[in-house]
Design a protein around this motif. Structure first.
Motif, PDB file in Angstrom:
ATOM      1  N   MET A   1       0.829  -1.202   0.000  1.00  0.00           N
ATOM      2  CA  MET A   1       0.000   0.000   0.000  1.00  0.00           C
ATOM      3  C   MET A   1       0.865   1.255   0.000  1.00  0.00           C
ATOM      4  SD  MET A   1      -3.074  -1.319  -0.029  1.00  0.00           S
ATOM      5  CE  MET A   1      -4.370  -0.294   0.672  1.00  0.00           C
ATOM      6  N   ALA A   2       1.953   1.253   0.773  1.00  0.00           N
ATOM      7  CA  ALA A   2       2.847   2.410   0.814  1.00  0.00           C
ATOM      8  C   ALA A   2       3.546   2.609  -0.527  1.00  0.00           C
ATOM      9  CB  ALA A   2       3.873   2.219   1.927  1.00  0.00           C
ATOM     10  N   ALA A   3       4.001   1.501  -1.120  1.00  0.00           N
ATOM     11  CA  ALA A   3       4.711   1.578  -2.403  1.00  0.00           C
ATOM     12  C   ALA A   3       3.807   2.115  -3.510  1.00  0.00           C
ATOM     13  CB  ALA A   3       5.265   0.205  -2.782  1.00  0.00           C
ATOM     14  N   ASN A   4       2.518   1.770  -3.443  1.00  0.00           N
ATOM     15  CA  ASN A   4       1.575   2.205  -4.463  1.00  0.00           C
ATOM     16  C   ASN A   4       0.762   3.432  -4.042  1.00  0.00           C
ATOM     17  OD1 ASN A   4       1.456   0.039  -6.818  1.00  0.00           O
ATOM     18  ND2 ASN A   4       1.774  -1.086  -4.905  1.00  0.00           N
ATOM     19  N   LYS A   5       1.107   3.994  -2.894  1.00  0.00           N
ATOM     20  CA  LYS A   5       0.467   5.205  -2.375  1.00  0.00           C
ATOM     21  C   LYS A   5      -1.056   5.059  -2.310  1.00  0.00           C
ATOM     22  CE  LYS A   5       4.218   8.155  -4.011  1.00  0.00           C
ATOM     23  NZ  LYS A   5       4.607   9.311  -4.853  1.00  0.00           N
ATOM     24  N   LEU A   6      -1.475   3.920  -1.734  1.00  0.00           N
ATOM     25  CA  LEU A   6      -2.895   3.624  -1.615  1.00  0.00           C
ATOM     26  C   LEU A   6      -3.364   3.835  -0.178  1.00  0.00           C
ATOM     27  CD1 LEU A   6      -3.058   0.284  -3.652  1.00  0.00           C
ATOM     28  CD2 LEU A   6      -3.840   2.538  -4.403  1.00  0.00           C
ATOM     29  N   PRO A   7      -4.528   4.432   0.016  1.00  0.00           N
ATOM     30  CA  PRO A   7      -5.065   4.558   1.379  1.00  0.00           C
ATOM     31  C   PRO A   7      -5.584   3.216   1.876  1.00  0.00           C
ATOM     32  CG  PRO A   7      -6.646   5.378  -0.219  1.00  0.00           C
ATOM     33  CD  PRO A   7      -5.407   5.043  -1.000  1.00  0.00           C
ATOM     34  N   ALA A   8      -5.529   3.006   3.185  1.00  0.00           N
ATOM     35  CA  ALA A   8      -6.058   1.764   3.761  1.00  0.00           C
ATOM     36  C   ALA A   8      -7.577   1.773   3.665  1.00  0.00           C
ATOM     37  CB  ALA A   8      -5.633   1.639   5.221  1.00  0.00           C
ATOM     38  N   PRO A   9      -8.189   0.693   3.157  1.00  0.00           N
ATOM     39  CA  PRO A   9      -9.652   0.640   3.040  1.00  0.00           C
ATOM     40  C   PRO A   9     -10.296   0.388   4.407  1.00  0.00           C
ATOM     41  CG  PRO A   9      -8.723  -1.451   2.371  1.00  0.00           C
ATOM     42  CD  PRO A   9      -7.556  -0.551   2.681  1.00  0.00           C
ATOM     43  N   LYS A  10     -11.517   0.841   4.552  1.00  0.00           N
ATOM     44  CA  LYS A  10     -12.258   0.611   5.792  1.00  0.00           C
ATOM     45  C   LYS A  10     -13.587  -0.116   5.548  1.00  0.00           C
ATOM     46  CE  LYS A  10     -10.325   4.656   8.155  1.00  0.00           C
ATOM     47  NZ  LYS A  10     -10.654   5.952   8.827  1.00  0.00           N
ATOM     48  N   GLN A  11     -14.172   0.099   4.375  1.00  0.00           N
ATOM     49  CA  GLN A  11     -15.469  -0.487   4.056  1.00  0.00           C
ATOM     50  C   GLN A  11     -15.367  -1.260   2.742  1.00  0.00           C
ATOM     51  OE1 GLN A  11     -17.630  -0.191   6.376  1.00  0.00           O
ATOM     52  NE2 GLN A  11     -16.825   1.567   7.507  1.00  0.00           N
ATOM     53  N   TRP A  12     -16.309  -2.207   2.524  1.00  0.00           N
ATOM     54  CA  TRP A  12     -16.352  -2.915   1.245  1.00  0.00           C
ATOM     55  C   TRP A  12     -16.443  -1.911   0.096  1.00  0.00           C
ATOM     56  CZ3 TRP A  12     -15.137  -7.576   2.609  1.00  0.00           C
ATOM     57  CH2 TRP A  12     -15.762  -8.235   3.679  1.00  0.00           C
ATOM     58  N   SER A  13     -17.280  -0.899   0.270  1.00  0.00           N
ATOM     59  CA  SER A  13     -17.541   0.062  -0.809  1.00  0.00           C
ATOM     60  C   SER A  13     -16.292   0.833  -1.217  1.00  0.00           C
ATOM     61  CB  SER A  13     -18.648   1.037  -0.401  1.00  0.00           C
ATOM     62  OG  SER A  13     -18.308   1.707   0.801  1.00  0.00           O
ATOM     63  N   ASP A  14     -15.299   0.928  -0.343  1.00  0.00           N
ATOM     64  CA  ASP A  14     -14.051   1.608  -0.716  1.00  0.00           C
ATOM     65  C   ASP A  14     -13.414   0.949  -1.937  1.00  0.00           C
ATOM     66  OD1 ASP A  14     -14.260   3.439   1.324  1.00  0.00           O
ATOM     67  OD2 ASP A  14     -12.938   2.345   2.694  1.00  0.00           O
ATOM     68  N   LEU A  15     -13.544  -0.364  -2.042  1.00  0.00           N
ATOM     69  CA  LEU A  15     -12.874  -1.096  -3.115  1.00  0.00           C
ATOM     70  C   LEU A  15     -13.527  -0.900  -4.475  1.00  0.00           C
ATOM     71  CD1 LEU A  15     -11.796  -4.469  -1.488  1.00  0.00           C
ATOM     72  CD2 LEU A  15     -10.624  -2.269  -1.564  1.00  0.00           C
ATOM     73  N   MET A  16     -14.611  -0.135  -4.535  1.00  0.00           N
ATOM     74  CA  MET A  16     -15.225   0.206  -5.820  1.00  0.00           C
ATOM     75  C   MET A  16     -14.530   1.413  -6.452  1.00  0.00           C
ATOM     76  SD  MET A  16     -19.207  -0.378  -4.529  1.00  0.00           S
ATOM     77  CE  MET A  16     -19.585   1.271  -4.945  1.00  0.00           C
ATOM     78  N   LYS A  17     -13.680   2.113  -5.692  1.00  0.00           N
ATOM     79  CA  LYS A  17     -13.055   3.347  -6.180  1.00  0.00           C
ATOM     80  C   LYS A  17     -11.983   3.051  -7.223  1.00  0.00           C
ATOM     81  CE  LYS A  17     -13.841   5.577  -1.690  1.00  0.00           C
ATOM     82  NZ  LYS A  17     -13.199   6.110  -0.463  1.00  0.00           N
ATOM     83  N   PRO A  18     -11.842   3.935  -8.212  1.00  0.00           N
ATOM     84  CA  PRO A  18     -10.839   3.724  -9.270  1.00  0.00           C
ATOM     85  C   PRO A  18      -9.415   3.555  -8.757  1.00  0.00           C
ATOM     86  CG  PRO A  18     -12.360   5.485  -9.881  1.00  0.00           C
ATOM     87  CD  PRO A  18     -12.676   5.134  -8.461  1.00  0.00           C
ATOM     88  N   VAL A  19      -9.085   4.176  -7.630  1.00  0.00           N
ATOM     89  CA  VAL A  19      -7.727   4.116  -7.118  1.00  0.00           C
ATOM     90  C   VAL A  19      -7.293   2.685  -6.800  1.00  0.00           C
ATOM     91  CG1 VAL A  19      -8.367   4.457  -4.682  1.00  0.00           C
ATOM     92  CG2 VAL A  19      -6.105   5.195  -5.491  1.00  0.00           C
ATOM     93  N   TYR A  20      -8.269   1.776  -6.551  1.00  0.00           N
ATOM     94  CA  TYR A  20      -7.929   0.402  -6.173  1.00  0.00           C
ATOM     95  C   TYR A  20      -7.928  -0.565  -7.368  1.00  0.00           C
ATOM     96  CZ  TYR A  20      -8.520   1.954  -1.351  1.00  0.00           C
ATOM     97  OH  TYR A  20      -8.397   2.610  -0.159  1.00  0.00           O
ATOM     98  N   PHE A  21      -8.128  -0.034  -8.592  1.00  0.00           N
ATOM     99  CA  PHE A  21      -8.190  -0.929  -9.750  1.00  0.00           C
ATOM    100  C   PHE A  21      -6.899  -1.742  -9.884  1.00  0.00           C
ATOM    101  CE2 PHE A  21      -7.558  -2.120 -14.169  1.00  0.00           C
ATOM    102  CZ  PHE A  21      -8.776  -2.698 -14.485  1.00  0.00           C
ATOM    103  N   GLY A  22      -7.065  -3.073  -9.961  1.00  0.00           N
ATOM    104  CA  GLY A  22      -5.927  -3.966 -10.144  1.00  0.00           C
ATOM    105  C   GLY A  22      -5.153  -4.294  -8.884  1.00  0.00           C
ATOM    106  N   HIS A  23      -5.631  -3.847  -7.724  1.00  0.00           N
ATOM    107  CA  HIS A  23      -4.867  -4.039  -6.489  1.00  0.00           C
ATOM    108  C   HIS A  23      -5.492  -5.032  -5.505  1.00  0.00           C
ATOM    109  CE1 HIS A  23      -2.085  -0.885  -7.570  1.00  0.00           C
ATOM    110  NE2 HIS A  23      -3.069  -0.006  -7.710  1.00  0.00           N
ATOM    111  N   ALA A  24      -6.723  -5.462  -5.758  1.00  0.00           N
ATOM    112  CA  ALA A  24      -7.422  -6.342  -4.812  1.00  0.00           C
ATOM    113  C   ALA A  24      -7.575  -7.741  -5.383  1.00  0.00           C
ATOM    114  CB  ALA A  24      -8.785  -5.759  -4.464  1.00  0.00           C
TER     115      ALA A  24
END
Length: 444
Positions: A142-165
């Protein structure tokens, strides 16, 4: 002659002793979806406490395990079914494949976790551990890819997480089925599937087995995984750079253990079931490589609970989902099949549509125009609306079709036909969604 007689008597005594030992000893065959770290710990500890009994572990996914038990005749079945999915035990109980084990229950275990009974009220199976569902992530990734830590399922719908889950399929993993069902029950059928389709479209992979998700997060192959809690906790407490969170939309339910009707060694099996819910058996769950939540409250665990370890009874109080195992059981096969036909087998197409939708949304955020927005909405509707609607999913005749015997040629033909249509429709929808999203970028 006396010497010969003595030798014969000694031989007879040895033979009798061996025969008696064989009668007393037995091999308890356990069908389980649990990882080797857990099963080996229980095998070693139980066999040490009961040297006359051996444990044989048959590792199968929950779905495979159910089929295996059903297909064997009385007297040839394994002894114990041990898995995380309460709906799987409802299936076994409903098909009269379990023996009553209320006598093996630990009387100090609370009746409920939140509103959910820990042991089956009819005594057909016992809660052996507790489990919730959530998100684990690799902190270095997450640090290497500058991604925020998710808290809810719905967070993973955001474009920033594409290809990371990553996640697994409910047809391949009982724990993933519970995760999916928890989201569907918490959000409702339509919104739940909308979230699942968006999260899956953002995911790098739909893994073959549930173990593939935590392993991938632990080693940095994936950034985030949708998992049952013990995968995340085991990674964290074993020293991997991972964290885990329970979303608001979660539930806490028992992982269960039951005695299979028509098994080979039921008496010895009952001893293992009793051991698994005893204080000694519960303390094994706290091994860092296992990191499961005991059915005994923390105060009853003999001071063995690590500081900061999750308290499932407190988590259950906050959880927004009151898990309905009857509902989950009724639509078990429909949920698994729908997920496979529209996500697992069409993941490449779903990912492509999702990526195109993200690109269109980004372009329109910079240069808005009404026609582009309308095309983008059409793309979203095509890609993220479930093919089976809420009314159909609640239709009893429709659900019964998927619980009928697939060896019946007519049933199999009907189910296969439906699945083929779902798969074809999903492919068409994703292709059209991608096309609309690309048009939205150039729309005037």
């Amino acid at each position: 002659m006396k010497i010969c007689t003595s030798k014969l008597s000694l031989s007879a005594l040895v033979a009798a002793t061996l025969a008696t030992g064989s009668a007393l000893a037995g091999t308890v065959t356990v069908v389980t979806s649990f990882p080797k770290e857990l099963t080996q710990a229980y095998k070693t500890a139980f066999e040490k406490a009961n040297p006359e009994i051996k444990l044989e572990i048959l590792n199968k996914s929950t779905v495979q395990g159910l089929a295996y038990v059903r297909e064997l005749p009385l007297g040839q079945r394994p002894d114990i079914f041990w898995a995380s999915a309460p709906d799987a035990f409802e299936v076994l109980s409903g098909q009269k494949l379990l023996e009553n084990v209320s006598a093996q229950a630990n009387k100090t275990v609370p009746a409920k976790v939140g509103n959910y009974p820990i042991n089956d009220p009819d005594g057909q199976y016992l809660g052996q551990a507790l489990a919730g569902y959530g998100l684990m992530w690799n902190t270095r990734y997450m640090a290497a890819n500058k991604l925020p830590a998710p808290k809810q399922w719905s967070d993973l719908m955001k474009p920033v997480y594409f290809g990371h889950a990553a996640m697994s399929s409910p047809s391949r993993s009982g724990t993933t089925h519970l995760t999916v069902e928890t989201m569907l029950q918490g959000e409702g059928w339509e919104k739940g599937w909308n979230q699942l389709l968006q999260i899956s479209g953002n995911s790098a992979a739909i893994t073959e087995r549930s173990f593939g998700v935590p392993d991938g997060v632990n080693n940095g192959q994936f950034g985030i995984g949708l998992v049952i809690d013990f995968f995340g906790l085991a990674g964290k407490y074993s020293g991997f750079p991972v964290e885990f969170v329970y979303p608001d939309v979660t539930s806490v339910v028992p992982a269960n253990i039951g005695l299979i009707k028509g098994s080979k060694n039921p008496d010895e099996a009952r001893k293992f079931i009793a051991y698994s819910v005893s204080l000694e058996g519960q303390q094994l769950l706290l091994d860092p490589k296992i990191s499961r939540l005991p059915v005994l409250p923390p105060a009853q665990m003999g001071g063995k609970v690590p500081a900061g370890y999750p308290d499932p009874f407190e988590i259950a109080k906050r959880a927004k989902v009151h898990f309905d195992s009857d509902l989950s059981e009724a639509r078990y096969n429909v949920v698994s099949s729908l997920f496979d036909q529209t996500i697992t087998f069409r993941h490449k197409e779903l990912k492509a549509a999702t990526q195109a939708i993200h690109a269109a949304a980004a372009a329109l955020a910079k240069k808005p125009n009404p026609r582009g927005q309308a095309l983008l909405q059409q793309a979203r509707d095509l890609a993220f609306t479930p093919i089976v609607g809420a009314d159909m999913a609640a239709d009893k005749n429709f659900l019964l079709l998927f619980t009928a015997n697939k060896k019946d040629a007519a049933v199999n033909k009907q189910v296969t036909g439906l699945e083929d249509r779902w798969s074809t429709k999903a492919r068409e929808n994703y292709a059209r969604a991608k096309d609309f999203a690309e048009q939205a970028i150039t729309a005037r």
